[in-house]
Design a protein around this motif. Structure first.
Motif, PDB file in Angstrom:
ATOM      1  N   TYR A   3      16.853 -20.806 -36.710  1.00 44.58           N
ATOM      2  CA  TYR A   3      15.567 -20.124 -36.602  1.00 44.58           C
ATOM      3  C   TYR A   3      14.439 -21.146 -36.697  1.00 44.58           C
ATOM      4  O   TYR A   3      14.571 -22.185 -37.356  1.00 44.58           O
ATOM      5  CB  TYR A   3      15.442 -19.056 -37.693  1.00 44.58           C
ATOM      6  CG  TYR A   3      16.531 -18.015 -37.605  1.00 44.58           C
ATOM      7  CD1 TYR A   3      16.359 -16.845 -36.867  1.00 44.58           C
ATOM      8  CD2 TYR A   3      17.768 -18.237 -38.223  1.00 44.58           C
ATOM      9  CE1 TYR A   3      17.381 -15.920 -36.759  1.00 44.58           C
ATOM     10  CE2 TYR A   3      18.790 -17.307 -38.117  1.00 44.58           C
ATOM     11  CZ  TYR A   3      18.585 -16.152 -37.375  1.00 44.58           C
ATOM     12  OH  TYR A   3      19.596 -15.229 -37.254  1.00 44.58           O
ATOM     13  N   VAL A   4      13.346 -20.842 -36.033  1.00 43.79           N
ATOM     14  CA  VAL A   4      12.192 -21.752 -35.994  1.00 43.79           C
ATOM     15  C   VAL A   4      10.913 -20.943 -36.185  1.00 43.79           C
ATOM     16  O   VAL A   4      10.870 -19.744 -35.887  1.00 43.79           O
ATOM     17  CB  VAL A   4      12.127 -22.522 -34.657  1.00 43.79           C
ATOM     18  CG1 VAL A   4      13.271 -23.505 -34.537  1.00 43.79           C
ATOM     19  CG2 VAL A   4      12.130 -21.552 -33.471  1.00 43.79           C
ATOM     20  N   PRO A   5       9.849 -21.584 -36.641  1.00 46.08           N
ATOM     21  CA  PRO A   5       8.578 -20.863 -36.787  1.00 46.08           C
ATOM     22  C   PRO A   5       7.998 -20.467 -35.428  1.00 46.08           C
ATOM     23  O   PRO A   5       8.089 -21.235 -34.464  1.00 46.08           O
ATOM     24  CB  PRO A   5       7.674 -21.889 -37.481  1.00 46.08           C
ATOM     25  CG  PRO A   5       8.596 -22.904 -38.064  1.00 46.08           C
ATOM     26  CD  PRO A   5       9.776 -22.956 -37.159  1.00 46.08           C
ATOM     27  N   LEU A   6       7.401 -19.298 -35.383  1.00 46.23           N
ATOM     28  CA  LEU A   6       6.676 -18.862 -34.193  1.00 46.23           C
ATOM     29  C   LEU A   6       5.213 -19.282 -34.378  1.00 46.23           C
ATOM     30  O   LEU A   6       4.394 -18.512 -34.895  1.00 46.23           O
ATOM     31  CB  LEU A   6       6.791 -17.349 -34.011  1.00 46.23           C
ATOM     32  CG  LEU A   6       6.140 -16.780 -32.741  1.00 46.23           C
ATOM     33  CD1 LEU A   6       6.920 -17.228 -31.495  1.00 46.23           C
ATOM     34  CD2 LEU A   6       6.082 -15.255 -32.797  1.00 46.23           C
ATOM     35  N   GLY A   7       4.925 -20.529 -34.030  1.00 52.49           N
ATOM     36  CA  GLY A   7       3.584 -21.045 -34.247  1.00 52.49           C
ATOM     37  C   GLY A   7       3.209 -20.982 -35.713  1.00 52.49           C
ATOM     38  O   GLY A   7       4.006 -21.316 -36.587  1.00 52.49           O
ATOM     39  N   ARG A   8       1.988 -20.510 -35.982  1.00 58.95           N
ATOM     40  CA  ARG A   8       1.510 -20.382 -37.361  1.00 58.95           C
ATOM     41  C   ARG A   8       1.544 -18.932 -37.853  1.00 58.95           C
ATOM     42  O   ARG A   8       0.850 -18.569 -38.795  1.00 58.95           O
ATOM     43  CB  ARG A   8       0.075 -20.911 -37.464  1.00 58.95           C
ATOM     44  CG  ARG A   8      -0.063 -22.390 -37.199  1.00 58.95           C
ATOM     45  CD  ARG A   8      -1.501 -22.845 -37.382  1.00 58.95           C
ATOM     46  NE  ARG A   8      -1.681 -24.259 -37.024  1.00 58.95           N
ATOM     47  CZ  ARG A   8      -2.844 -24.878 -37.007  1.00 58.95           C
ATOM     48  NH1 ARG A   8      -3.959 -24.221 -37.340  1.00 58.95           N
ATOM     49  NH2 ARG A   8      -2.936 -26.151 -36.655  1.00 58.95           N
ATOM     50  N   VAL A 205      -3.869 -18.222 -30.749  1.00 61.80           N
ATOM     51  CA  VAL A 205      -2.695 -18.133 -29.887  1.00 61.80           C
ATOM     52  C   VAL A 205      -1.477 -18.677 -30.634  1.00 61.80           C
ATOM     53  O   VAL A 205      -1.522 -19.750 -31.241  1.00 61.80           O
ATOM     54  CB  VAL A 205      -2.915 -18.865 -28.545  1.00 61.80           C
ATOM     55  CG1 VAL A 205      -3.186 -20.347 -28.740  1.00 61.80           C
ATOM     56  CG2 VAL A 205      -1.728 -18.660 -27.618  1.00 61.80           C
ATOM     57  N   ALA A 206      -0.388 -17.914 -30.593  1.00 54.56           N
ATOM     58  CA  ALA A 206       0.818 -18.273 -31.346  1.00 54.56           C
ATOM     59  C   ALA A 206       1.858 -18.982 -30.492  1.00 54.56           C
ATOM     60  O   ALA A 206       2.655 -19.770 -31.010  1.00 54.56           O
ATOM     61  CB  ALA A 206       1.447 -17.013 -31.944  1.00 54.56           C
ATOM     62  N   SER A 207       1.859 -18.685 -29.188  1.00 56.34           N
ATOM     63  CA  SER A 207       2.971 -19.157 -28.362  1.00 56.34           C
ATOM     64  C   SER A 207       2.586 -19.158 -26.894  1.00 56.34           C
ATOM     65  O   SER A 207       1.589 -18.551 -26.486  1.00 56.34           O
ATOM     66  CB  SER A 207       4.189 -18.239 -28.559  1.00 56.34           C
ATOM     67  OG  SER A 207       3.860 -16.907 -28.148  1.00 56.34           O
ATOM     68  N   VAL A 228       3.314 -28.877 -29.555  1.00 58.53           N
ATOM     69  CA  VAL A 228       3.832 -29.412 -30.820  1.00 58.53           C
ATOM     70  C   VAL A 228       2.686 -29.702 -31.790  1.00 58.53           C
ATOM     71  O   VAL A 228       2.707 -29.285 -32.957  1.00 58.53           O
ATOM     72  CB  VAL A 228       4.669 -30.681 -30.567  1.00 58.53           C
ATOM     73  CG1 VAL A 228       4.958 -31.409 -31.888  1.00 58.53           C
ATOM     74  CG2 VAL A 228       5.973 -30.335 -29.860  1.00 58.53           C
ATOM     75  N   HIS A 229       1.666 -30.383 -31.310  1.00 54.91           N
ATOM     76  CA  HIS A 229       0.602 -30.814 -32.214  1.00 54.91           C
ATOM     77  C   HIS A 229      -0.405 -29.719 -32.539  1.00 54.91           C
ATOM     78  O   HIS A 229      -1.144 -29.838 -33.529  1.00 54.91           O
ATOM     79  CB  HIS A 229      -0.104 -32.038 -31.629  1.00 54.91           C
ATOM     80  CG  HIS A 229       0.791 -33.238 -31.534  1.00 54.91           C
ATOM     81  ND1 HIS A 229       1.546 -33.699 -32.596  1.00 54.91           N
ATOM     82  CD2 HIS A 229       1.088 -34.059 -30.493  1.00 54.91           C
ATOM     83  CE1 HIS A 229       2.248 -34.744 -32.219  1.00 54.91           C
ATOM     84  NE2 HIS A 229       1.994 -34.992 -30.949  1.00 54.91           N
ATOM     85  N   GLU A 230      -0.417 -28.651 -31.743  1.00 56.47           N
ATOM     86  CA  GLU A 230      -1.312 -27.524 -32.029  1.00 56.47           C
ATOM     87  C   GLU A 230      -0.576 -26.347 -32.669  1.00 56.47           C
ATOM     88  O   GLU A 230      -1.148 -25.264 -32.844  1.00 56.47           O
ATOM     89  CB  GLU A 230      -2.014 -27.058 -30.747  1.00 56.47           C
ATOM     90  CG  GLU A 230      -2.970 -28.078 -30.142  1.00 56.47           C
ATOM     91  CD  GLU A 230      -4.183 -28.356 -31.017  1.00 56.47           C
ATOM     92  OE1 GLU A 230      -4.431 -27.592 -31.986  1.00 56.47           O
ATOM     93  OE2 GLU A 230      -4.887 -29.350 -30.746  1.00 56.47           O
ATOM     94  N   ASP A 231       0.695 -26.527 -33.002  1.00 54.10           N
ATOM     95  CA  ASP A 231       1.496 -25.448 -33.617  1.00 54.10           C
ATOM     96  C   ASP A 231       1.520 -24.193 -32.750  1.00 54.10           C
ATOM     97  O   ASP A 231       1.334 -23.067 -33.235  1.00 54.10           O
ATOM     98  CB  ASP A 231       0.969 -25.103 -35.013  1.00 54.10           C
ATOM     99  CG  ASP A 231       1.215 -26.211 -36.021  1.00 54.10           C
ATOM    100  OD1 ASP A 231       2.213 -26.932 -35.865  1.00 54.10           O
ATOM    101  OD2 ASP A 231       0.401 -26.369 -36.944  1.00 54.10           O
ATOM    102  N   VAL A 232       1.754 -24.383 -31.480  1.00 57.77           N
ATOM    103  CA  VAL A 232       1.928 -23.276 -30.542  1.00 57.77           C
ATOM    104  C   VAL A 232       3.393 -23.296 -30.103  1.00 57.77           C
ATOM    105  O   VAL A 232       3.868 -24.283 -29.533  1.00 57.77           O
ATOM    106  CB  VAL A 232       0.996 -23.429 -29.320  1.00 57.77           C
ATOM    107  CG1 VAL A 232       1.292 -22.351 -28.270  1.00 57.77           C
ATOM    108  CG2 VAL A 232      -0.469 -23.360 -29.754  1.00 57.77           C
TER     109      VAL A 232
END
Length: 350
Positions: A3-8, A205-207, A228-232
């Motif tokens: 599992y991975v984070p969906l953005g922030r 924006v999350a993704s 990657v660097h904007e957490d999207v």
């Protein structure tokens, strides 16, 4: 399952997202429910759909996939909490959807209500814009000269995006959606939304989900680095290039009931002589490492740095099982070298 984070957002999604666009045309309610049950049993918690589905899109198929998911949810209300449910608002150009008009804040609000009704749920976890109001370099429009960036009125589109964000914000405050994302957009689109949300204290924006595969990797490296660097979260769709990477369409083959046996809205633009050559070469690599060509393509996509969750779709339970198995496979450095040797020969075959 990993599992991975969906953005922030604070949500963790499975590395595999179950795509659903064939449900309602190529797949029945029973087919869809078998896929849902199998996916959930194997750790998938992320399901993606759209108001436009099933595909190929037309007035008759519009809303069918959301309705199928809603039928399952209505019979299994206690399982809603097991799913991160994503859907999308269609962009402009479909005469039977809001008279072909653009996405607006008002359209967001009415379309969310319509999706909630079809999905038979009180909330949508991730609400996405299926494609932007301006022309974007997707669906075979990525070659120089196919679209013009200089003809775009940046100020006008930024104002439209702000209006959209305000519609999203209203839906979040009403508890109808939790987060929002993009689809078939560009680096500029991501960053303009980020800038507007920060300036006006509106949802972030999350993704983004874009087409990405061994045959179509144009988002690497620049857009993916930005994500990657904007957490999207970066969500590849069509990791098998609409089935081409399975090898089933080689030499003009059109298996009965397969996606390419249906008329496509944007044409079958992935059917080129170079695609045949690339797929044939990838199939040889897959054979060498004792996996199917589909598994090779999916395992590669999963291992690309910056990829969050890969969206897969299947027209049979057997295909779904084969595809899910790929995410338990690790490609060795030697396999990756062999894959890259083919990739460098055919970096942009369609």
């Amino acid at each position: 399952m990993k599992y991975v984070p969906l953005g922030r957002t604070g949500l963790d999604v499975s590395r595999v997202c179950l795509g659903t666009m064939t449900w309602g045309t190529q797949n029945t309610q029973a087919d869809a429910e078998a896929q849902i049950e199998y996916a959930l049993a194997n750790g998938v918690n992320f399901i993606d759909t759209a108001e436009m589905y099933s595909i190929p899109p037309n007035a008759e198929s519009y809303g069918k996939t959301e309705t199928i998911i809603g039928n399952w949810l209505a019979r299994n209300p206690s399982r809603r909490k097991e799913i991160i449910l994503a859907t999308k608002i269609a962009g402009m150009g479909l005469s039977y959807v809001r008279n072909g008009g653009p996405i607006t804040g008002e359209a967001i609000i009415s379309s969310v209500d319509a999706s909630l009704k079809r999905l038979q749920t009180d909330y949508i976890d991730l609400y996405q814009l299926h494609w932007p109001n301006r022309n974007s370099p997707h669906f075979a429009k990525h070659f120089p000269g196919h679209i013009s960036f200089t003809d775009v009125d940046r100020v006008a589109h930024s104002e439209q995006m702000l209006d959209i964000l305000r519609g999203i914000d209203a839906c979040i405050k009403a508890g109808k959606i939790r987060h929002f994302g993009l689809s078939d957009d560009s680096t500029w689109g991501i960053n303009e939304y980020l800038k507007l949300s920060e300036k006006h204290d509106l949802p972030r924006v999350a993704s983004i989900q874009n087409e990405f595969s061994l045959l179509h990797a144009k988002d690497w490296p620049y857009l993916i680095e930005n994500c990657v660097h904007e957490d999207v979260a970066y969500l590849p769709w069509s990791p098998l290039a609409a089935g081409a990477l399975t090898g089933k369409y080689l030499n003009g083959a059109r298996p009965e009931g397969s996606r390419w046996s249906y008329a496509q809205r944007n044409g079958i633009f992935r059917d080129t002589p170079l695609v045949d050559k690339a797929v044939t070469a990838y199939m040889e690599v897959a054979k060498k490492y004792q996996m199917t060509s589909a598994q090779l393509a999916l395992a590669w996509c999963d291992q690309v740095d910056g990829v969050s969750s890969t969206i897969i779709g299947a027209t049979s339970l057997e295909q779904l099982k084969e595809d899910l198995d790929a995410f338990d496979m690790t490609l060795s450095p030697e396999a990756l070298d062999d894959i890259m040797a083919v990739f460098k020969q055919y970096p942009l075959p369609f």
